[in-house]
Motif scaffolding. Sequence first.
Motif, short mmCIF file in Angstrom:
data_model
loop_
_atom_site.label_atom_id
_atom_site.label_comp_id
_atom_site.label_asym_id
_atom_site.label_seq_id
_atom_site.Cartn_x
_atom_site.Cartn_y
_atom_site.Cartn_z
N SER A 191 0.82 -1.21 0.00
CA SER A 191 0.00 0.00 0.00
C SER A 191 0.85 1.26 0.00
O SER A 191 0.35 2.34 -0.28
N GLY A 192 2.11 1.14 0.35
CA GLY A 192 3.00 2.30 0.44
C GLY A 192 2.89 3.04 1.76
O GLY A 192 3.59 4.04 1.96
N ARG A 193 2.07 2.55 2.70
CA ARG A 193 1.87 3.24 3.98
C ARG A 193 2.89 2.83 5.02
O ARG A 193 3.02 3.47 6.05
N ARG A 194 3.62 1.75 4.79
CA ARG A 194 4.58 1.25 5.76
C ARG A 194 5.93 1.01 5.09
O ARG A 194 5.99 0.65 3.91
N ILE A 195 6.97 1.20 5.88
CA ILE A 195 8.34 0.98 5.41
C ILE A 195 8.99 -0.04 6.33
O ILE A 195 8.81 0.01 7.55
N PHE A 196 9.76 -0.95 5.75
CA PHE A 196 10.46 -1.97 6.52
C PHE A 196 11.97 -1.80 6.31
O PHE A 196 12.42 -1.58 5.18
N PHE A 469 25.48 0.57 -6.11
CA PHE A 469 24.85 -0.73 -5.93
C PHE A 469 23.33 -0.63 -5.86
O PHE A 469 22.66 -1.61 -5.58
N VAL A 470 22.78 0.56 -6.08
CA VAL A 470 21.34 0.75 -6.00
C VAL A 470 20.85 1.41 -7.29
O VAL A 470 21.30 2.51 -7.64
N LEU A 471 19.97 0.73 -8.00
CA LEU A 471 19.26 1.29 -9.15
C LEU A 471 17.78 0.98 -8.94
O LEU A 471 17.40 -0.19 -8.83
N GLU A 472 16.95 2.00 -8.88
CA GLU A 472 15.53 1.81 -8.59
C GLU A 472 14.71 2.60 -9.59
O GLU A 472 14.78 3.83 -9.63
N ALA A 473 13.95 1.89 -10.42
CA ALA A 473 13.11 2.54 -11.42
C ALA A 473 11.83 3.04 -10.77
O ALA A 473 11.30 2.44 -9.82
N HIS A 474 11.31 4.14 -11.29
CA HIS A 474 10.05 4.69 -10.79
C HIS A 474 8.93 3.69 -11.07
O HIS A 474 8.94 3.01 -12.10
N PRO A 475 7.94 3.59 -10.17
CA PRO A 475 6.91 2.55 -10.35
C PRO A 475 6.03 2.74 -11.57
O PRO A 475 5.45 1.77 -12.05
N PHE A 476 5.90 3.96 -12.13
CA PHE A 476 5.07 4.11 -13.32
C PHE A 476 5.61 5.13 -14.32
O PHE A 476 5.13 5.21 -15.44
N PHE A 521 11.24 3.02 -4.09
CA PHE A 521 10.12 3.92 -4.32
C PHE A 521 8.87 3.32 -3.66
O PHE A 521 8.69 2.10 -3.61
N SER A 522 8.00 4.19 -3.19
CA SER A 522 6.69 3.73 -2.76
C SER A 522 5.86 3.40 -3.99
O SER A 522 6.12 3.90 -5.09
N PRO A 523 4.83 2.54 -3.85
CA PRO A 523 4.04 2.15 -5.03
C PRO A 523 3.39 3.32 -5.76
O PRO A 523 3.18 3.26 -6.97
N ASP A 524 3.07 4.41 -5.03
CA ASP A 524 2.44 5.56 -5.70
C ASP A 524 3.46 6.54 -6.26
O ASP A 524 3.10 7.52 -6.91
N GLY A 525 4.74 6.31 -6.01
CA GLY A 525 5.79 7.16 -6.56
C GLY A 525 5.96 8.49 -5.85
O GLY A 525 6.80 9.29 -6.25
N ASN A 526 5.20 8.74 -4.79
CA ASN A 526 5.30 10.02 -4.09
C ASN A 526 6.40 10.05 -3.04
O ASN A 526 6.78 11.12 -2.58
N HIS A 527 6.89 8.89 -2.64
CA HIS A 527 7.95 8.82 -1.64
C HIS A 527 9.02 7.86 -2.11
O HIS A 527 8.77 6.97 -2.92
N PHE A 528 10.21 8.02 -1.58
CA PHE A 528 11.18 6.95 -1.63
C PHE A 528 11.99 6.98 -0.34
O PHE A 528 12.11 8.02 0.33
N ALA A 529 12.47 5.81 0.03
CA ALA A 529 13.19 5.64 1.30
C ALA A 529 14.55 5.05 1.02
O ALA A 529 14.70 4.18 0.15
N LEU A 537 17.51 5.68 8.42
CA LEU A 537 16.45 5.60 7.42
C LEU A 537 16.21 7.02 6.93
O LEU A 537 15.95 7.93 7.74
N LEU A 538 16.29 7.23 5.62
CA LEU A 538 16.09 8.55 5.03
C LEU A 538 14.78 8.54 4.26
O LEU A 538 14.56 7.68 3.40
N LEU A 539 13.91 9.50 4.58
CA LEU A 539 12.59 9.57 3.97
C LEU A 539 12.52 10.78 3.04
O LEU A 539 12.81 11.91 3.47
N PHE A 540 12.13 10.55 1.79
CA PHE A 540 12.03 11.60 0.79
C PHE A 540 10.62 11.61 0.24
O PHE A 540 9.93 10.59 0.21
N GLY A 541 10.20 12.77 -0.25
CA GLY A 541 8.89 12.84 -0.89
C GLY A 541 8.50 14.24 -1.28
O GLY A 541 9.22 15.22 -1.00
N PHE A 542 7.35 14.34 -1.92
CA PHE A 542 6.79 15.64 -2.26
C PHE A 542 6.08 16.21 -1.03
O PHE A 542 5.75 15.51 -0.08
#
Length: 1281
Positions: A191-196, A469-476, A521-529, A537-542
């Motif tokens: 859901s993108g509401r939780r981070i592990f 060592f990290v490459l992360e594509a945007h979810p959409f 990235f979070s599933p909605d693309g509004n955040h990434f951790a 833990l670093l939290l980014f977003g709009f």
Amino acid sequence: MAAAPTQIEAELYYLIARFLQSGPCNKSAQVLVQELEEHQLIPRRLDWEGKEHRRSFEDLVAANAHIPPDYLLKICERIGPLLDKEIPQSVPGVQTLLGVGRQSLLRDAKDCKSTLWNGSAFAALHRGRPPELPVNYVKPPNVVNITSARQLTGCSRFSHIFPSSAYQHIKMHKRILGHLSSVYCVAFDRSGRRIFTGSDDCLVKIWATDDGRLLATLRGHSAEISDMAVNYENTLIAAGSCDKVVRVWCLRTCAPVAVLQGHSASITSIQFCPSTKGTTRYLTSTGADGTICFWQWHVKTMKFRDRPVKFTERSRPGVQISCSSFSSGGMFITTGSTDHVIRIYYLGSEIPEKIAELESHTDKVVAVQFCNNGDSLRFVSGSRDGTARIWQYQQQEWKSIVLDMATKMTGNNLPSGEDKVTKLKVTMVAWDRYDTTVITAVNNFLLKVWNSVTGQLLHTLSGHDDEVFVLEAHPFDQRIILSAGHDGNIFIWDLDRGTKIRNYFNMIEGQGHGAVFDCKFSPDGNHFACTDSHGHLLLFGFGCSKYYEKIPDQMFFHTDYRPLIRDANNYVLDEQTQQAPHLMPPPFLVDVDGNPHPTKFQRLVPGRENCKDEQLIPQLGYVANGDGEVVEQVIGQQTNDQDESILDGIIRELQREQDLRLINEGDIPHIPINRSYSANGALRSPNMDVSSSPNIGLRRSGQIEGVRQMHNNAPRSQMATERDLMAWSRRVVVNELNTGVSRVQEECRTAKGDIEISLYTVEKKKKPSYTTQRNDYQPSYGRSLRRTQRKRQHTYQTRSNIEHNSQASCQTSGVQEDSASSSEEDETLGTSDASVEDPVIEWQSESSSSDSSSEYSDWTADAGINLQPPKRQTRQATRKICSSSEEENLKSLEDRQKKPKQTRKKKGGLLSMAGEPNEEWFAPQWILDTIPRRSPFVPQMGDELIYFRQGHEAYVRAVRKSKIYSLNLQKQPWNKMDLREQEFVKIVGIKYEVGPPTLCCLKLAFLDPISGKMTGESFSIKYHDMPDVIDFLVLHQFYNEAKERNWQIGDRFRSIIDDAWWFGTVESQQPFQPEYPDSSFQCYSVHWDNNEREKMSPWDMEPIPEGTAFPDEVGAGVPVSQEELTALLYKPQEGEWGAHSRDEECERVIQGINHLLSLDFASPFAVPVDLSAYPLYCTVVAYPTDLNTIRQRLENRFYRRISALMWEVRYIEHNARTFNEPDSPIVKAAKIVTDVLLRFIGDQSCTDILDTYNKIKAEELNSTDAEEPVFRWYIPEMCWC
């Protein structure tokens, strides 16, 4: 006559003619030259008086010898990049002389201007689609125009509505310290509401995305978390660890669901399968033991099967599966291994099955990734060989496009760092969201963007200062990708333009930058951790950060690092409360030092939101410690070592009755969680002997590590009451997905899986293409499961291996278990590959006693004598998990051991028809010989040599011509470094590889020719003795002696061939190959007395002493006497045998071995292993040795120095450990023999080896009493008389 041309025109005519002459148009060039001379278009010559004179075309060529024929072509190639710097072209990287507009080589600044569109232009539709902006459009379109156009037409381009520049507004909301060690894993729930987050401190933590709150800690692992995965239903989280265990928790309640124990080494990757087959689901785990496990579970009951479907993929000991990836429909999973092989498994049948092994890579496969969409069966693999490959299943074959990391962009300047490293390696791979491009990270800190269909390099992205060592594509959004690396930089890139959108630097105040280890990235693309090396833990977003400002910078629960107890199934309980961690009441929120946060932060803890202030302050009092001192302590944390008093029981009963009454009345007030009791059992007032200073932490006296040391902080109120359990059971940590959303996603995954099965079935029916011609994309094919060649052995280290000396909780993860994958003849998978695993016995995890087993030995003494051989790595004791069917497990383990290893040759089996091993597996005689000889050269540790490149090249050519085994020319040392024709080197590492043929692998360190010291550089070679191939390694002592002889033309000489002297005459001296003019290798042409002529090297030629007996027949040979052979052998240098001479030391060690052989435990190592009793021994052990062989070599003065002797002694234990189980009695006995003999050799004053044995035995007994390890030496009782 034509008008006189200008200087430029005349020179252009000349360059055109030269260009035509160098190509296929020679006739055109001749005609052009004739016309140039006829029309006098050739530039004239000026004399010293300035007068002009005509000249011919040949004169002009001679006068311009510095101009190559392709000079005009080079000019054309340079114009484009130079112009790009001033006026960039519209399509970067395209080189053409025929472009128009902004692609023209005659473009100017006016051509780059574009008119701004008015509002109506955005509303115009082209074939029903919104218009595409010109590439050179000055700035992103106005959002008002786009919105108005959308209202008119009902559609708009996403790139217009949300230009990539909008990602510049992403900001870092919060950096939270939540772990005490590096955090290598981060994941969002569905859901993108939780981070592990999963860390090296053995914890998995759950955080809220919207405000950064710490919601729960999942405890249970005993080593570093190596990977995590959330299932597609958003009900489970699985974590793999270096403790070899996979733990699964329920996301709703944090209750443990399963503890999966199927690996014998660290977990390297973990994945939930996307496929949906009714109620059956799969969880896969791969390990450093070379296995992949498919764990089946039920989607509704969330029950896991105890026994997985397991594939063991170990073509040799030490092979590890390092990465894995599922296809989007879940029908395929691919894995990459350290043996360079990619394996693909199919889940479309009843049980998982292996369908392919792809062996195109020549080094470790470090990353694999399936494409995001199910319209094609494609995945990308990245390897340390410097290439990535895009694989696609077509016509029964997995074909690949090679992406060479050495490829450079055309038309642009090289990015800084393009040539930083000599050996390029891929560190990570990724697809964009629509699979249009593939992105690779390279160890020269660059990212490269490739067209996934053609393999063309599109962009090179520079900006990182360390490996990525990290490459992360945007979810959409297919334009966007994240990259992060060890330099602490996080970049957001625009893949369409090949430009950087935004950069963040993880600078930690007072600690420098923190390396970023994972990002999602979070599933909605509004955040990434992101997570880093310092536990953050670093939290980014709009949007706004105000919600994140309400939480502290450091968040730990005071129970995070409390000790756990484990039951037989590896489930855990909190040691002090005897409760499952998920059932314990809400903990306190503390900082990294263990200090409780203020009450406003305590309410962030789930379950404490409505508590009163006094209920949120840990109560402190003064108590006496064991030393008689009075210290301040949290009263609720005092441990109660005595039995509970009567008052305690009364108060507890009254409290329970009150809780029940309140529950029945429906009024459930919040009782203080930190209810404290006095020493006599009475309830203490919060104001009595209590100090609530916020600076006072939960640490006890003498504890200095803060939250990690909070082991005894168990308030009695932490013993959960029934009311606590009832309230706690109703909490929901992570919500399940909405039913509608979950159903749609499941249908989508099911459809993708059906498409994958359909594609696979269709391509499987097509006729395979067996074309041998390679096209421009260099496709390679992998159809058969048979191994066509033996791969080079490599080692792979997890963090547990690397850091086990610094992390007390780490456990060694490298396992040297000798199990093999399926035999060569297996075309399809049978029971030898896939089996339903019985309960597993976890054997002792330890490294080999000799580094040469998996890496080169580290003997690197510069000068003098090094009496200490390479040290064995520290062994880590591991808990053995008992099984109810141990005999069955042992039998299955033996069966696995008996599987034949894969070899370099496809033909021939391990055993003959009579059950005896085939002779091709035997160690060759040049390795087994106990008598020293000049030739063939047998390397020994510490030898100083002259390496001849020509001889090595001749060996490689001979191997390739005879097809003895597969050789990679790119791996040869002259292709990796600048090697001269002859190099002064020293052997600093030796290992042998099982054949056929048995190969000797050497690590050669460069020596300074003047000082004789090592320069720090080295290279590696592998070879074996071949008939008609001359030794290319010559002892430095023999080389110097040969140089002093200074052979002249006409000199007579003799040479040993097949144990006889042969005579000849020097005819001439010239380089063997013109390109190596200074090499002494075969530089003499000689005329043998039998009229044969041959090239000889000076060290193979000996002077003829006076009085030498010549053969009766001219051209015949004379037998070599033993005295003559001895005189030609190596003469030890001072210090190579310590303070004594070689003869003294050899005799001393011979006597020691004789005494050692009188002991019973040494008898298994007295003579060579009986191959009729153990026929597979020669297929596992490459360099057999034993005490009798060592004694014979000592008697014959075989060893050139004492370190060579010690190296061979170590091989006794190494061979025993390689062939047998690490914890078996024979291995322990081999360890004793090796340790006793090494210490005896090292102590040159010792003459009684039995005294050495008694000392070692006493030391071991003392250490075992102090450390209480899992096992002790197996030492049979014996008589010392």
